[in-house]
Structures are given as C-alpha cells and as structure tokens.
Write an enzyme that holds these catalytic residues in place. Sequence first.
Site, PDB file in Angstrom:
ATOM      1  N   LYS A 266       5.766   9.436  18.967  1.00  0.00           N
ATOM      2  CA  LYS A 266       6.774   9.166  17.941  1.00  0.00           C
ATOM      3  C   LYS A 266       8.145   9.642  18.415  1.00  0.00           C
ATOM      4  O   LYS A 266       8.229  10.570  19.216  1.00  0.00           O
ATOM      5  CB  LYS A 266       6.431   9.941  16.656  1.00  0.00           C
ATOM      6  CG  LYS A 266       5.229   9.426  15.903  1.00  0.00           C
ATOM      7  CD  LYS A 266       4.991  10.244  14.640  1.00  0.00           C
ATOM      8  CE  LYS A 266       3.769   9.771  13.893  1.00  0.00           C
ATOM      9  NZ  LYS A 266       3.896   8.408  13.340  1.00  0.00           N
ATOM     10  N   ASP A 336      -0.991   6.029  17.971  1.00  0.00           N
ATOM     11  CA  ASP A 336      -0.367   6.544  16.760  1.00  0.00           C
ATOM     12  C   ASP A 336      -1.044   6.000  15.495  1.00  0.00           C
ATOM     13  O   ASP A 336      -0.784   6.476  14.394  1.00  0.00           O
ATOM     14  CB  ASP A 336       1.132   6.206  16.760  1.00  0.00           C
ATOM     15  CG  ASP A 336       1.914   7.041  15.757  1.00  0.00           C
ATOM     16  OD1 ASP A 336       1.361   8.033  15.245  1.00  0.00           O
ATOM     17  OD2 ASP A 336       3.092   6.695  15.507  1.00  0.00           O
ATOM     18  N   ARG A 340      -6.828   6.083  10.902  1.00  0.00           N
ATOM     19  CA  ARG A 340      -7.945   5.164  10.647  1.00  0.00           C
ATOM     20  C   ARG A 340      -9.113   5.438  11.583  1.00  0.00           C
ATOM     21  O   ARG A 340     -10.265   5.220  11.234  1.00  0.00           O
ATOM     22  CB  ARG A 340      -7.446   3.712  10.734  1.00  0.00           C
ATOM     23  CG  ARG A 340      -6.899   3.319  12.069  1.00  0.00           C
ATOM     24  CD  ARG A 340      -6.023   2.063  12.021  1.00  0.00           C
ATOM     25  NE  ARG A 340      -4.680   2.350  11.488  1.00  0.00           N
ATOM     26  CZ  ARG A 340      -3.731   1.433  11.352  1.00  0.00           C
ATOM     27  NH1 ARG A 340      -3.960   0.164  11.691  1.00  0.00           N
ATOM     28  NH2 ARG A 340      -2.550   1.768  10.868  1.00  0.00           N
TER      29      ARG A 340
HETATM   30  N1  BES Z   1       0.758   9.544   9.942  1.00  0.00           N
HETATM   31  C1  BES Z   1       1.312   8.279  10.197  1.00  0.00           C
HETATM   32  C2  BES Z   1       1.793   7.577   8.935  1.00  0.00           C
HETATM   33  C3  BES Z   1       2.881   8.242   8.144  1.00  0.00           C
HETATM   34  C4  BES Z   1       4.190   7.801   8.257  1.00  0.00           C
HETATM   35  C5  BES Z   1       2.611   9.242   7.252  1.00  0.00           C
HETATM   36  C6  BES Z   1       5.188   8.381   7.506  1.00  0.00           C
HETATM   37  C7  BES Z   1       3.607   9.827   6.507  1.00  0.00           C
HETATM   38  C8  BES Z   1       4.901   9.388   6.619  1.00  0.00           C
HETATM   39  C9  BES Z   1       0.282   7.388  10.881  1.00  0.00           C
HETATM   40  O1  BES Z   1      -0.641   8.036  11.673  1.00  0.00           O
HETATM   41  C10 BES Z   1       1.034   6.434  11.743  1.00  0.00           C
HETATM   42  O2  BES Z   1       1.612   6.890  12.691  1.00  0.00           O
HETATM   43  N2  BES Z   1       0.995   5.158  11.410  1.00  0.00           N
HETATM   44  C11 BES Z   1       1.672   4.165  12.157  1.00  0.00           C
HETATM   45  C12 BES Z   1       0.725   3.004  12.356  1.00  0.00           C
HETATM   46  C13 BES Z   1       1.231   1.966  13.315  1.00  0.00           C
HETATM   47  C14 BES Z   1       1.220   2.526  14.720  1.00  0.00           C
HETATM   48  C15 BES Z   1       0.346   0.759  13.220  1.00  0.00           C
HETATM   49  C16 BES Z   1       2.890   3.737  11.343  1.00  0.00           C
HETATM   50  O3  BES Z   1       2.786   3.641  10.127  1.00  0.00           O
HETATM   51  O4  BES Z   1       3.928   3.527  11.946  1.00  0.00           O
HETATM   52 ZN    ZN Z   2      -1.018   9.993  11.230  1.00  0.00          ZN
HETATM   53 MN    MN Z   3       0.096   8.301  13.666  1.00  0.00          MN
END
Ligand code: BES
Ligand code: ZN
Ligand code: MN
Length: 490
Positions: A266, A336, A340
């Site tokens: 990230k 990331d 899931r």
């Molecule tokens: N933990 C994040 C989602 C998240 C984002 C939680 C903002 C709280 C606040 C999750 O693991 C993630 O990184 N999701 C990605 C998925 C994508 C790579 C398909 C996302 O939402 O960008």
């Molecule tokens: Zn996450």
């Molecule tokens: Mn993530």
Amino acid sequence: MEMNKQAFEVKFQPNSAKSQTVVYLVNEKMKLPKELQANPQVKGAIDQSKFDGKRKKFITIYLGTSRIVLAGAGEEKPNNAEKYTREIGADIQQYLNGIRAINASVVADDATLAANMAYGALLKSYTFMKYFTKKKDEEKPSLKILSFSVVNEKQAREKFAPLKAIADSIFLARNYVTEPPNVIYPESYANSIKAELSKLGIKVEILGEAEMKKLGMGSLLGVGQGSERESKMVIMQYNGSKNKKETPVAFVGKGVCFDTGGISIKPSDGMEDMKYDMGGSAAVVGLMHALASRKAKVNAVGVVGLVENMPDGNAQRPSDIVTSMSGQTIEVLNTDAEGRLVLADALWYCQDRFNPKFMIDLATLTGAVVIALGQHKAGLMSNDDQLADQLYNAGEQVGEHLWRLPLGEEYDRQIDSKIADVQNISNMKGAGTITAAQFLKRFVNDKKWAHLDIAGMAWATKDKPLVPTNVATGFGVQLLDRLVANHYED
Ligand code: BES
Ligand code: ZN
Ligand code: MN
C-alpha cells in the site's frame, strides 16, 4: 494487556438523593419540573440564554453552592426512543465533563429511560489514554460518578445490567482495535482473548501454524507467511442455551492485525489506518463477551483468523497459487486482497466443524464499500433474505446501519481464474465489494450466510453519536447482540 475501564461509576438512587450538579431533562414543550417552576433565577437564566429545550442545548444555572443543568431533550415522543435516549445520555456526559463536574445526578424517574441514558453516557465516555505520559489531570475527563435519580432503583439496575454487559464488551472490542500493532499481533491478541473470555466460561482454543497446516489452511497461511509473527486462529464456544446440544449460531471475523498490503504494498499515506484491519475479529470477540456476560440463552461459536500481512523475503507473490482447506485452489493476483484469503479458511473451518444455523462474517474487507456507503452504513451481502432482513432490522434498532448489496452469477464470473479454481481479485473494474463477497461465498458450502463489510465503520475519524473521535467504534457488537436477542434465544 492492561484493559481500559470505564471512566466513571454509574449509580441509581432514589429521587430524594442530592448531588453537587443536578441535571434536568427539558423537552421542546418547555415544561419545567415542579421544583423549578417558581424559581425566578431559573426563569431568568432561561430567558437570557434563550434555552428552548432543543436537542444538544444545555444551560448551567448556579444556585448558591450547587448548580443545576437543563438538558434539551428535544421531541416529546421521538421515533426510536431507545436510540434517542441513549444519545441524550451521551451528550449529557460530554456536557458534564465540559463543565468539569465530578459527581452529578440526572433526574430520570423512569427506569428504562435512566438505564438507556446511562448506557449512552458510558459508550460515549470511552477514552484511550494509556500511552499519554504527560497529560495533566485537568486535560482528562472530570466525571467520576454519574447517578440517576429514579422512582424504582431496583428496576433501573435490572434494566441496566445487560446494557452494562454490552458496554463492557464494546470497550473490549475498541481496546483491541485501538491498541497499536506492535502490542496487539496474532499471538498477543489470541492470548488476551483466551484470558478475557475464559473468565466468563467461554471455551477458547488457539490454533497455531502447525495445526492450521495440518488442516490444510493454505489460504490463511499464505497471508501470514511474510510476517515474523505466527498466524493464529481462535475458536470460541459459548453454550448458554438450555439444550447444550442445540445447533449454534456462528460468527467469523477478519483479524488482520496489520495490513501493509504485502508485496502488493500500500502507499505510505494512510497506511497507519491498517491497524484497524482486525475490526471484524474484535466485533466477534466483543459479541461473545457480551453474550456470556449477559448470560444469553443461545449456543454461539466465534472463529477469528489472526494474521499480519507483511512483505518479507518469504512473503507470497502476486500469481502464487494456494490450496485452501476447502480443497479449492486460489490464484493470489493481489496480496493486498488478503482478508478474503483469511476468511476463506475460517468460514470453511467453521461450517465444517460446527454445522451452524448460519454464519455471519465481519470484515474490514474493501475500500470500495467506503466509496459506496461512506462511514454511515456497512455493506450487507447474503445468500438468505430472512437473515439479511433480521440483520438490517437489528441494525436500525441499535443505530448500526447496514445496506444490502446484491450478489449474482455475473459477479461470480469475474473471479474465475485462468489457471486455478478462483482468483482473489476481479480483473474488471467495479463492484469490488461484491466480488469480494462472491469470493467468500465460494467458501461457505451453501450454508446460510451473511457478510458485513465494515471497512468504513470500524474506526471513528469523526465524532459519532455514541463513539468519541479517534478510537475504534466496536461496530457490530450491539448489532449482533440484538440479532441474537431478537431471534435466537430460547
Ligand atoms: N484492509 C483492506 C480494506 C480496507 C480499506 C479497510 C480501507 C479499511 C479501510 C483490504 O485488505 C484491502 O486492501 N482491500 C483492497 C482489495 C483490492 C486489492 C482488490 C482494496 O479495497 O483496495
Ligand atoms: Zn486488509
Ligand atoms: Mn489488504
């Protein structure tokens, strides 16, 4: 871990008792309590301040050595009286700290009214100050005793007991999520869960990496493999039903103690938010704590997958293929999208071992749900209309709002992999929250299931009615407790 306890003591006392600061509720009709009606000082203060009884309006009137507060109670007969009352309690608590009251009493008369105000006041009073070493006392909340004058104290105490149990549980959940990730990581978290919940008679088991490997949990283990910290799974069982053999209800939580994104790392801006990526798991732990504390008549199971998503030399790579406990292979296209992967094995394990009535999972799963619903509602997806409706309604009752999003074949096609059974992200843009849920759905084995995407709800970046700013919300504890109370107790 040192636990953060409530800031003030709640008491219920007979109407005759007196305190240093006495709070009276006055609604928009502006009918004053009898003892104040003939008081010229009170009348003068109201006239000068233009106090009109509206919500969030307060005035303090000094009478000799004591003082009274008039608290605007707004509408005479609000829609959701319970929620309304809790929020008034929260505001009173805040106001009292503002005027540096130490010992205050609220004239409430009615037991239910008093219990709900006390509950709201407690929830809003949560602070997380253990890491401040230089704060002076005058920068901390002043309130030490909040009492409620009621006609029937015994009844008020009885009404308050289960609410206090829930408030304690919400505090527990908020503590876990607010603690930094160098303090709360899979092992320390698992041990603390065991310590806190065992006290209440909940059976707590902790699986380590060796045990999970034996069970074939390649999906969860892949996420943790780039971390120095050992991944854990915690299984909690509470048997409160009269029939100890009654089929349990089950709750599953995402517990990513920190989410760097892994190799699909990230950006640094805002990465610190990812300490709350274990909000789903904390809601499950808080719920189990609540059910046991208030002796709910239900059999319930909680399963949380605890990992840290880090990018070291052993971290999983985009394009790795892992085999989940279900036997299905997963192409990991983005490291990331790890929540899931954790839930895939946790959900499968849960249904395989417990064959529950239903499973509800909670997870800070996608940024997309924050785009869709903001910080006001959590995403709800389910393969069962009745369960979805029950959840939605419980959420409206307690003020933890949900909004249902669809599932469907078209979305499911988006996660077919070219080389394995499923891929962990969709290559097409759009509907990121739904495709994440479709992924989970492949691991529930057609059990009744609902998924709550709480990414926008786990942390309070802004003041909320019953949550202060800059701490975890504990979202989900009240909601699920209410769901159980409404439909699943004997
Ligand atoms: N933990 C994040 C989602 C998240 C984002 C939680 C903002 C709280 C606040 C999750 O693991 C993630 O990184 N999701 C990605 C998925 C994508 C790579 C398909 C996302 O939402 O960008
Ligand atoms: Zn996450
Ligand atoms: Mn993530």
